[in-house]
Design a protein around this motif. Structure first.
Motif, PDB file in Angstrom:
ATOM      1  N   VAL A  44       0.875  -1.171   0.000  1.00 37.71           N
ATOM      2  CA  VAL A  44       0.000   0.000   0.000  1.00 37.71           C
ATOM      3  C   VAL A  44       0.915   1.225   0.000  1.00 37.71           C
ATOM      4  O   VAL A  44       1.887   1.271   0.752  1.00 37.71           O
ATOM      5  CB  VAL A  44      -0.922   0.028   1.245  1.00 37.71           C
ATOM      6  N   GLY A  45       0.640   2.185  -0.868  1.00 41.85           N
ATOM      7  CA  GLY A  45       1.527   3.343  -0.908  1.00 41.85           C
ATOM      8  C   GLY A  45       0.931   4.525  -1.633  1.00 41.85           C
ATOM      9  O   GLY A  45      -0.230   4.496  -2.070  1.00 41.85           O
ATOM     10  N   ASP A  46       1.743   5.570  -1.775  1.00 42.25           N
ATOM     11  CA  ASP A  46       1.327   6.735  -2.558  1.00 42.25           C
ATOM     12  C   ASP A  46       1.744   6.496  -4.015  1.00 42.25           C
ATOM     13  O   ASP A  46       2.338   5.458  -4.340  1.00 42.25           O
ATOM     14  CB  ASP A  46       1.905   8.037  -1.984  1.00 42.25           C
ATOM     15  N   SER A  47       1.444   7.450  -4.883  1.00 45.83           N
ATOM     16  CA  SER A  47       1.688   7.247  -6.325  1.00 45.83           C
ATOM     17  C   SER A  47       3.151   6.940  -6.625  1.00 45.83           C
ATOM     18  O   SER A  47       3.443   6.091  -7.456  1.00 45.83           O
ATOM     19  CB  SER A  47       1.320   8.486  -7.116  1.00 45.83           C
ATOM     20  N   LEU A  48       4.055   7.641  -5.936  1.00 48.03           N
ATOM     21  CA  LEU A  48       5.485   7.453  -6.208  1.00 48.03           C
ATOM     22  C   LEU A  48       5.935   6.053  -5.793  1.00 48.03           C
ATOM     23  O   LEU A  48       6.570   5.329  -6.560  1.00 48.03           O
ATOM     24  CB  LEU A  48       6.297   8.523  -5.465  1.00 48.03           C
ATOM     25  N   THR A  83       5.435  13.470  -8.888  1.00 51.78           N
ATOM     26  CA  THR A  83       4.313  13.151  -8.007  1.00 51.78           C
ATOM     27  C   THR A  83       4.274  14.249  -6.950  1.00 51.78           C
ATOM     28  O   THR A  83       5.193  15.085  -6.885  1.00 51.78           O
ATOM     29  CB  THR A  83       4.489  11.782  -7.308  1.00 51.78           C
ATOM     30  N   SER A  84       3.258  14.210  -6.097  1.00 50.17           N
ATOM     31  CA  SER A  84       3.222  15.238  -5.053  1.00 50.17           C
ATOM     32  C   SER A  84       4.368  15.031  -4.064  1.00 50.17           C
ATOM     33  O   SER A  84       4.747  15.936  -3.345  1.00 50.17           O
ATOM     34  CB  SER A  84       1.868  15.228  -4.339  1.00 50.17           C
ATOM     35  N   GLY A  85       4.934  13.804  -4.071  1.00 50.50           N
ATOM     36  CA  GLY A  85       6.029  13.498  -3.147  1.00 50.50           C
ATOM     37  C   GLY A  85       7.389  14.007  -3.610  1.00 50.50           C
ATOM     38  O   GLY A  85       8.313  14.112  -2.807  1.00 50.50           O
ATOM     39  N   ASN A  86       7.534  14.308  -4.893  1.00 50.35           N
ATOM     40  CA  ASN A  86       8.869  14.736  -5.356  1.00 50.35           C
ATOM     41  C   ASN A  86       8.854  16.029  -6.185  1.00 50.35           C
ATOM     42  O   ASN A  86       9.914  16.515  -6.584  1.00 50.35           O
ATOM     43  CB  ASN A  86       9.541  13.608  -6.168  1.00 50.35           C
ATOM     44  N   ALA A  87       7.659  16.578  -6.457  1.00 49.40           N
ATOM     45  CA  ALA A  87       7.541  17.710  -7.388  1.00 49.40           C
ATOM     46  C   ALA A  87       8.471  18.876  -7.038  1.00 49.40           C
ATOM     47  O   ALA A  87       9.203  19.385  -7.901  1.00 49.40           O
ATOM     48  CB  ALA A  87       6.087  18.189  -7.436  1.00 49.40           C
ATOM     49  N   GLU A  88       8.465  19.281  -5.781  1.00 50.08           N
ATOM     50  CA  GLU A  88       9.245  20.462  -5.389  1.00 50.08           C
ATOM     51  C   GLU A  88      10.740  20.236  -5.623  1.00 50.08           C
ATOM     52  O   GLU A  88      11.420  21.092  -6.209  1.00 50.08           O
ATOM     53  CB  GLU A  88       8.965  20.774  -3.910  1.00 50.08           C
ATOM     54  N   GLY A 114       1.708  18.151   2.240  1.00 54.70           N
ATOM     55  CA  GLY A 114       2.541  17.101   1.647  1.00 54.70           C
ATOM     56  C   GLY A 114       1.723  15.999   1.010  1.00 54.70           C
ATOM     57  O   GLY A 114       0.495  15.952   1.133  1.00 54.70           O
ATOM     58  N   SER A 115       2.436  15.107   0.335  1.00 56.23           N
ATOM     59  CA  SER A 115       1.800  13.955  -0.314  1.00 56.23           C
ATOM     60  C   SER A 115       1.225  13.038   0.768  1.00 56.23           C
ATOM     61  O   SER A 115       1.482  13.236   1.967  1.00 56.23           O
ATOM     62  CB  SER A 115       2.851  13.188  -1.117  1.00 56.23           C
ATOM     63  N   THR A 116       0.495  12.032   0.348  1.00 54.12           N
ATOM     64  CA  THR A 116      -0.092  11.112   1.324  1.00 54.12           C
ATOM     65  C   THR A 116       1.008  10.515   2.206  1.00 54.12           C
ATOM     66  O   THR A 116       0.866  10.443   3.422  1.00 54.12           O
ATOM     67  CB  THR A 116      -0.881  10.005   0.594  1.00 54.12           C
ATOM     68  N   MET A 167      15.927  10.778 -11.482  1.00 47.02           N
ATOM     69  CA  MET A 167      16.205  12.027 -10.751  1.00 47.02           C
ATOM     70  C   MET A 167      15.884  11.866  -9.266  1.00 47.02           C
ATOM     71  O   MET A 167      16.619  12.357  -8.407  1.00 47.02           O
ATOM     72  CB  MET A 167      15.388  13.192 -11.331  1.00 47.02           C
ATOM     73  N   SER A 168      14.789  11.167  -8.960  1.00 48.86           N
ATOM     74  CA  SER A 168      14.398  10.978  -7.555  1.00 48.86           C
ATOM     75  C   SER A 168      15.458  10.185  -6.811  1.00 48.86           C
ATOM     76  O   SER A 168      15.713  10.426  -5.624  1.00 48.86           O
ATOM     77  CB  SER A 168      13.059  10.247  -7.457  1.00 48.86           C
ATOM     78  N   GLN A 169      16.064   9.244  -7.523  1.00 42.50           N
ATOM     79  CA  GLN A 169      17.127   8.442  -6.912  1.00 42.50           C
ATOM     80  C   GLN A 169      18.363   9.306  -6.674  1.00 42.50           C
ATOM     81  O   GLN A 169      18.936   9.322  -5.599  1.00 42.50           O
ATOM     82  CB  GLN A 169      17.477   7.279  -7.826  1.00 42.50           C
ATOM     83  N   GLN A 170      18.734  10.076  -7.737  1.00 36.11           N
ATOM     84  CA  GLN A 170      19.909  10.945  -7.630  1.00 36.11           C
ATOM     85  C   GLN A 170      19.747  11.969  -6.503  1.00 36.11           C
ATOM     86  O   GLN A 170      20.697  12.314  -5.814  1.00 36.11           O
ATOM     87  CB  GLN A 170      20.131  11.707  -8.935  1.00 36.11           C
TER      88      GLN A 170
END
Ligand code: 13P
Ligand code: SF4
Length: 315
Positions: free
Chosen positions: A38-42, A128-133, A213-215, A307-310
């Motif tokens: 179970v998780g958020d979109s990311l 996603t809302s978790g990484n957009a900024e 913030g994201s979920t 990019m999210s990993q980097q």
């Protein structure tokens, strides 16, 4: 079959068919209970990319299942109810967006993951809302950007980063229906409660929130916060996980109108245990996409994951 029998039958079928059930936080509690993850979109996009199972059963909305298919073209991806769509994804039709993009040839396109495969294929980067900024901050300051489809999330990122991204005029009708007044009324009843909000809410709502913030970010925040009461300005499905993780804390769901007890995404709730059982049994309805669209739409999603990993947002 009653709820327990259905859940047992779903778990048995899932094992027999080497299927994985991915569930979004907004799914019904009884679906979250049988989900492998179970998780958020990311997190769900990451999990979909990692899976070795033959079948991905996606309990969420259509664009999420499409994302899983784009990342796993060789696997079967099924969704309990094909009508489980997303108002935000619907607010950005591909033909109109394509014209808008042509009018701004010097801009790159960043699209929130809540969009159709066609829009993803027209994008340079997904967020996603978790990484957009963090993703937007990582781009050169002079880079001209179109942000689609959510003007609320885009406006929030503009304010956070000091950018002036060009915003597509789309919204999530569920989050956008919330008002600051209804939250403040709830706050009067529970003055000690902290207001936390999803960035898909409008700017008036975000202004009265002490955390945005994201979920997943909300869940992390609650676990660390010293507060014991929270007014949660997002879809009420998230309360299941919040209560599981924090049995000693209290949560108040917000509603868009006085007659309804909580904020619900009707599309997310179209998936039921009955439909989930039938879906795994029949391996239908299945998500299918043209190969060239998969290829095009995959690039900006892979770019987001890289990019999210980097940037250390994901492992
Ligand atoms: P998250 O990216 O926080 O999971 O949100 C998805 C969504 O649909 C919010 O309405
Ligand atoms: Fe889409 Fe809004 Fe439902 Fe999220 S809550 S899936 S953005 S309609």
């Amino acid at each position: 079959m009653d709820k327990k029998e259905l859940q047992e039958a779903i778990i048995k079928l899932k094992k027999e068919k080497n299927a994985v059930i991915l569930g979004h936080y907004y799914q019904r509690d009884e679906i979250q209970e049988v989900s492998d993850f179970v998780g958020d979109s990311l997190a769900l996009a990451q999990e979909a990319r990692k899976t070795q199972c033959d079948i991905i059963v996606f309990c969420g909305v259509h664009f999420m299942a499409e994302t899983a298919k784009i990342l796993n073209p060789e696997r079967k991806v099924i969704l309990p109810d094909m009508n489980a769509n997303c108002s935000l994804a619907r607010s950005c039709p591909a033909d109109a967006f394509s014209k808008f993009k042509e009018e701004h040839p010097d801009h790159i396109v960043i699209s929130y993951i809540n969009c159709s495969a066609e829009i993803k294929a027209l994008s340079d980067l997904i967020c996603t809302s978790g990484n957009a900024e963090k993703l937007v901050n990582a781009l050169p300051r002079n880079q001209k950007i179109i942000f689609a489809p959510d003007k609320n999330l885009g406006g929030y990122i503009n304010r956070q980063t000091g950018r002036n991204m060009l915003l597509w005029d789309g919204t999530c009708t569920v989050h956008d229906a919330l008002t600051a007044e209804s939250i403040l009324r709830l706050k009067q009843q529970h003055p000690q409660a902290e207001v936390i909000a999803h960035p898909e809410c409008n700017s008036a709502v975000l202004r009265v929130a002490s955390f945005i913030g994201s979920t997943k970010a909300m869940l992390n925040y609650i676990s660390k916060s010293l507060a014991t009461q929270f007014i949660v300005a997002t879809e009420s499905g998230i309360l299941y996980e919040m209560k599981q993780n924090n049995p000693d804390k209290e949560f108040f769901a917000v509603s868009a109108d006085e007659g309804c007890a909580c904020l619900e995404c009707a599309d997310m709730k179209l998936n039921t245990l009955d439909k989930l059982y039938k879906c795994i049994k029949e391996e239908l309805p299945e998500i299918t996409l043209p190969a060239d669209m998969i290829q095009q739409a995959r690039k900006p999603i892979e770019r987001m994951l890289e990019m999210s990993q980097q940037l250390g947002i994901i492992k």
